[in-house]
Design a protein around this motif. Structure first.
Motif: not given
Length: 332
Positions: A88, A90, A117, A120, A157
């Motif tokens: 991921s 982020i 994000i 992912e 997110s």
């Protein structure tokens, strides 16, 4: 021996049933907190001078982190996975405002964090839909067998709020208190591996302490306790977690500091709820790595650049891997 026309079909069905039984009956998958993950990100709280609030004002911080981790097995998206790999990227932006409050002898403020994000990527090695025990035969029968799963996803997110930030400075010692509330704002689909949010709220109480000596040695510790609400979709209640992040560093001068960071996380209560059909599990993990920070003058402001790398040393029922942070912070 005569060839039976249905023999290959029956043989394939028998092999599938045996493999599904191995995945769903023996041994139990390592899950703990639903899907093996929670709102706590390994090493996210560990930082330089984490207990020190230097002055009142408006603060902006941005963290970009790359995380690559593996978990041997888990129960996620309604299926039992023999292995999960998660990569991921982020980005988290945190905004906070601190007031100087002479009546309390310190600072008081509030803040908000917006995680996004960028991507992912999750893959599952082997999967089988969760089986249910037949009332007539007493056997566990799988609904479906898969040989992999996963995908890519990006987006907003779970936003988190810091409704209270309080700090006090006592000479070489500094203390900060900051409870955090995570909101279920990220995309969630119980049938998908690539979810952007947890689909439940969490409360995380945090206390940070920093000791900065006159000889420029630093020791900082943040201790937090995360309490999770039930996932309303899956009826899964993840256990509570205790997490400790620490920093040991030497400040070479007023601009440069070098050190080490680490984390320890342990689940203190079992998973529960009607959705926790695979039983109660406890997760834990620990990691360590190098860190550095440097202040760059931009106009009349100092922009703090922070870099750190957390390498997982061990994990039980949770992800194990590496997390690299590249961050900047500035006070206006």
């Amino acid at each position: 021996m005569p060839h039976h026309p249905h023999a290959p079909t029956r043989l394939l069905a028998a092999l599938c049933l045996c493999l599904a039984s191995l995945l769903t009956v023996a041994p139990r998958p390592a899950q703990a907190v639903e899907g093996g993950a929670s709102h706590y990100i390994q090493g996210a709280y560990g930082d330089f001078l984490m207990g020190l609030i230097p002055a009142s004002g408006f603060y902006v911080r941005n963290d970009t982190l790359y995380q690559s981790a593996h978990m041997d097995s888990t129960f996620k998206a309604g299926r039992v996975f023999a292995g999960i790999d998660d990569t991921s990227v982020i980005n988290i932006t945190k905004l906070s405002y601190l007031f100087d409050v002479p009546a309390m002898g310190g600072f008081l403020g509030l803040g908000v964090g917006v995680p996004f994000i960028l991507n992912e990527h999750i893959t599952g090695d082997v999967a089988a839909d969760y089986s249910r025990r037949s009332r007539t035969t007493g056997l566990d029968t799988p609904h479906q067998l898969d040989f992999g799963g996963g995908g890519d996803r990006g987006g907003l997110s779970d936003i988190f709020l810091m409704p209270v930030i309080a700090g006090w400075n006592f000479g070489e010692c500094h203390l900060a208190v900051s409870p955090i509330v995570f909101l279920p704002t990220g995309y969630y689909d119980k049938s998908k591996l690539t979810n952007l949010g947890m689909n439940y709220a969490s409360f995380d109480g945090n206390v940070a302490f920093t000791w900065l000596s006159k000889k420029r040695f630093e020791l900082s510790v943040n201790a937090g306790y995360m309490i999770n609400a039930e996932n309303a979709t899956t009826k899964y209640l993840s256990g509570n977690q205790l997490h400790v992040d620490w920093t040991a560093a030497y400040h070479v001068n007023e601009r440069l500091a070098l050190g080490a960071v680490g984390y320890l996380v342990a689940q203190t209560t079992p998973d529960s709820g009607s959705g926790a059909t695979m039983g109660s599990f406890y997760s834990s993990g620990t990691g360590i790595g190098p860190a550095a920070t440097y202040a760059i003058p931009v106009g009349n402001k100092d922009v703090m650049l922070i870099a750190k790398w957390l390498h997982g040393l061990g994990a039980t029922h949770s992800f194990l891997g590496d997390t690299v942070y590249a961050s900047f912070a500035v006070k206006f």
